[in-house]
Motif scaffolding. Structure first.
Motif, PDB file in Angstrom:
ATOM      1  N   ASN A   1       8.354  93.678  20.871  1.00 53.11           N
ATOM      2  CA  ASN A   1       8.969  93.103  19.673  1.00 53.11           C
ATOM      3  C   ASN A   1      10.271  93.801  19.318  1.00 53.11           C
ATOM      4  N   GLY A   2      10.349  95.105  19.618  1.00 60.05           N
ATOM      5  CA  GLY A   2      11.574  95.847  19.332  1.00 60.05           C
ATOM      6  C   GLY A   2      12.764  95.290  20.086  1.00 60.05           C
ATOM      7  N   PHE A   3      12.566  94.959  21.362  1.00 57.83           N
ATOM      8  CA  PHE A   3      13.663  94.396  22.147  1.00 57.83           C
ATOM      9  C   PHE A   3      14.005  92.977  21.704  1.00 57.83           C
ATOM     10  N   LEU A   4      12.987  92.197  21.323  1.00 55.61           N
ATOM     11  CA  LEU A   4      13.255  90.851  20.815  1.00 55.61           C
ATOM     12  C   LEU A   4      14.044  90.918  19.512  1.00 55.61           C
ATOM     13  N   ASP A   5      13.687  91.873  18.665  1.00 60.16           N
ATOM     14  CA  ASP A   5      14.421  92.047  17.405  1.00 60.16           C
ATOM     15  C   ASP A   5      15.846  92.512  17.658  1.00 60.16           C
ATOM     16  N   LEU A   6      16.026  93.286  18.729  1.00 61.47           N
ATOM     17  CA  LEU A   6      17.369  93.749  19.084  1.00 61.47           C
ATOM     18  C   LEU A   6      18.272  92.567  19.421  1.00 61.47           C
ATOM     19  N   ILE A   7      17.729  91.602  20.153  1.00 58.72           N
ATOM     20  CA  ILE A   7      18.485  90.386  20.473  1.00 58.72           C
ATOM     21  C   ILE A   7      18.794  89.614  19.195  1.00 58.72           C
ATOM     22  N   THR A   8      17.797  89.544  18.306  1.00 51.47           N
ATOM     23  CA  THR A   8      17.981  88.828  17.046  1.00 51.47           C
ATOM     24  C   THR A   8      19.090  89.439  16.212  1.00 51.47           C
ATOM     25  N   ILE A   9      19.069  90.763  16.093  1.00 54.45           N
ATOM     26  CA  ILE A   9      20.066  91.404  15.223  1.00 54.45           C
ATOM     27  C   ILE A   9      21.455  91.351  15.850  1.00 54.45           C
ATOM     28  N   TRP A  10      21.528  91.345  17.201  1.00 59.95           N
ATOM     29  CA  TRP A  10      22.831  91.153  17.857  1.00 59.95           C
ATOM     30  C   TRP A  10      23.385  89.782  17.494  1.00 59.95           C
ATOM     31  N   PHE A  11      22.532  88.763  17.570  1.00 64.13           N
ATOM     32  CA  PHE A  11      22.972  87.411  17.227  1.00 64.13           C
ATOM     33  C   PHE A  11      23.379  87.324  15.760  1.00 64.13           C
ATOM     34  N   LEU A  12      22.541  87.883  14.875  1.00 68.17           N
ATOM     35  CA  LEU A  12      22.830  87.794  13.443  1.00 68.17           C
ATOM     36  C   LEU A  12      24.106  88.534  13.071  1.00 68.17           C
ATOM     37  N   SER A  13      24.332  89.688  13.717  1.00 67.61           N
ATOM     38  CA  SER A  13      25.518  90.469  13.388  1.00 67.61           C
ATOM     39  C   SER A  13      26.803  89.770  13.819  1.00 67.61           C
ATOM     40  N   LYS A  14      26.747  88.991  14.905  1.00 61.18           N
ATOM     41  CA  LYS A  14      27.943  88.325  15.416  1.00 61.18           C
ATOM     42  C   LYS A  14      28.077  86.885  14.940  1.00 61.18           C
ATOM     43  N   TYR A  15      26.958  86.189  14.838  1.00 57.37           N
ATOM     44  CA  TYR A  15      27.030  84.756  14.554  1.00 57.37           C
ATOM     45  C   TYR A  15      26.115  84.307  13.408  1.00 57.37           C
ATOM     46  N   GLY A  16      25.528  85.265  12.693  1.00 60.13           N
ATOM     47  CA  GLY A  16      24.592  84.909  11.637  1.00 60.13           C
ATOM     48  C   GLY A  16      25.208  84.046  10.555  1.00 60.13           C
ATOM     49  N   LYS A  17      26.516  84.227  10.288  1.00 61.27           N
ATOM     50  CA  LYS A  17      27.193  83.440   9.252  1.00 61.27           C
ATOM     51  C   LYS A  17      27.947  82.250   9.842  1.00 61.27           C
ATOM     52  N   ARG A  18      27.984  82.126  11.163  1.00 65.40           N
ATOM     53  CA  ARG A  18      28.726  81.044  11.808  1.00 65.40           C
ATOM     54  C   ARG A  18      28.073  80.648  13.127  1.00 65.40           C
ATOM     55  N   PRO A  19      26.843  80.148  13.085  1.00 68.58           N
ATOM     56  CA  PRO A  19      26.138  79.812  14.323  1.00 68.58           C
ATOM     57  C   PRO A  19      26.838  78.757  15.154  1.00 68.58           C
ATOM     58  N   MET A  20      27.636  77.882  14.513  1.00 72.09           N
ATOM     59  CA  MET A  20      28.338  76.845  15.262  1.00 72.09           C
ATOM     60  C   MET A  20      29.354  77.433  16.228  1.00 72.09           C
ATOM     61  N   HIS A  21      29.860  78.642  15.928  1.00 70.75           N
ATOM     62  CA  HIS A  21      30.836  79.260  16.815  1.00 70.75           C
ATOM     63  C   HIS A  21      30.216  79.585  18.170  1.00 70.75           C
ATOM     64  N   LEU A  22      28.950  79.975  18.169  1.00 72.43           N
ATOM     65  CA  LEU A  22      28.266  80.279  19.434  1.00 72.43           C
ATOM     66  C   LEU A  22      27.788  79.006  20.119  1.00 72.43           C
TER      67      LEU A  22
END
Length: 318
Positions: free
Chosen positions: A214-235
């Motif tokens: 779960n730690g590694f899955l959360d790591l992927i999640t937080i990478w996504f949120l930190s870069k695209y959490g406010k603009r998912p359409m950009h990704l």
């Protein structure tokens, strides 16, 4: 108030009285004003009874009891919401974190002006195979992904400015990434301190293989949120555009070959017999799905409600 000490726990009835005495000893020695907030994350032993008894004896001992086990992140979230101290310390209840470290952590926040200081258990007493090696791999991946240069993301012993804990949202299983959340919120001065790691005295470790995964899955999640959490359409939109370009190029190539054969007098073949047809079709379908995912992400982001992530059954001294 100088300090708020937040202690999430699950089935730690043997450790709580000893930990409380140890903390009080340190607080008195340094003349701190303080509060201790125990968060009982659905314990099935006598942990809550002990917390209630301590709170009756000491008004600065406070407690929050969850209706069931919601997880450490939710426990910390509840504690952060209640904390009033200028400096907030988080630590585990199993006596593996030493309260003797608190004065140095407090000084690093108040005098060295760190926003957050994370403990580093450089010498550990855990299983090498089941905890130490996975932890090293996990910390390496977290450093590379987040850009936060800490050696021990998992250490529960941390110190924060009150402003930090009031401006981050800890949810899911994100407690191990609080330094990353703080960095994303604009708190850039993050430090680290080598701290003592005590051997577990009572009970059993709550660590398991699922926590590592779960730690590694959360790591992927937080990478996504930190870069695209406010603009998912950009990704998703960028991926969709790429797929459409591939699809249109493949389609253009198919049409060009068809026309060349037609005007050159060669025998034409069915479009469906050309492998590029299926590549073009697949690329356009994937592109459409990515665009749809991006639109849905934007809609959810704009309409989401802050749902209650845990249920509290009891509180004392609040």
């Amino acid at each position: 108030m100088n300090l708020s000490i937040i202690i999430p726990l699950l089935n730690e009835q043997e450790s709580i009285p000893e930990l409380h005495q140890w903390i009080v000893k340190v607080m008195i020695a340094h003349n701190y004003t303080y509060e201790i907030i125990f968060i009982d994350d659905g314990s099935t032993d006598n942990s809550w009874t002990i917390i209630e008894n301590l709170s009756q004896e000491k008004s600065n001992v406070k407690g929050i009891r969850f209706m069931r086990n919601f997880g450490k992140s939710q426990a910390l979230h509840a504690g952060f919401a209640k904390a009033q101290g200028d400096v907030v310390i988080t630590m585990d209840a199993d006596l593996q974190d030493s309260p003797e470290e608190i004065p140095d952590l407090y000084e690093m926040i108040t005098k060295q002006k760190f926003d957050l200081v994370s403990g580093w258990k450089k010498k550990r007493y855990d299983s090498v195979v089941f905890k130490n090696l996975p932890s090293k791999l996990f910390n390496w991946a977290a450093r590379k992904t987040s850009g936060v240069q800490l050696n021990d993301f998992n250490c529960g012993l941390k110190a924060y400015k009150n402003l930090v804990i009031k401006n981050i949202e800890v949810s899911g299983e994100m407690h191990r990434y609080i330094p990353v959340l703080a960095k994303n919120a604009g708190f850039s001065k993050i430090g680290e301190k080598v701290v003592k790691h005590q051997a577990r005295k009572y009970g059993e470790s709550k660590f398991g293989v699922s926590r590592f995964i779960n730690g590694f899955l959360d790591l992927i999640t937080i990478w996504f949120l930190s870069k695209y959490g406010k603009r998912p359409m950009h990704l998703f939109g960028a991926g969709g555009v790429l797929m459409f370009i591939i699809g249109f190029l493949a389609t253009g190539f198919i049409i060009s070959i068809k026309l060349i054969r037609l005007y050159s007098g060669y025998k034409t073949v069915l479009v469906t017999e050309n492998p590029l047809f299926y590549i073009a079709l697949t690329a356009m379908i994937i592109g459409s799905q990515l665009f749809l995912a991006g639109f849905l992400g934007e809609i959810i982001l704009r309409t989401k409600n802050n749902e209650e992530r845990y249920k509290i059954s009891s509180e004392v001294n609040f």
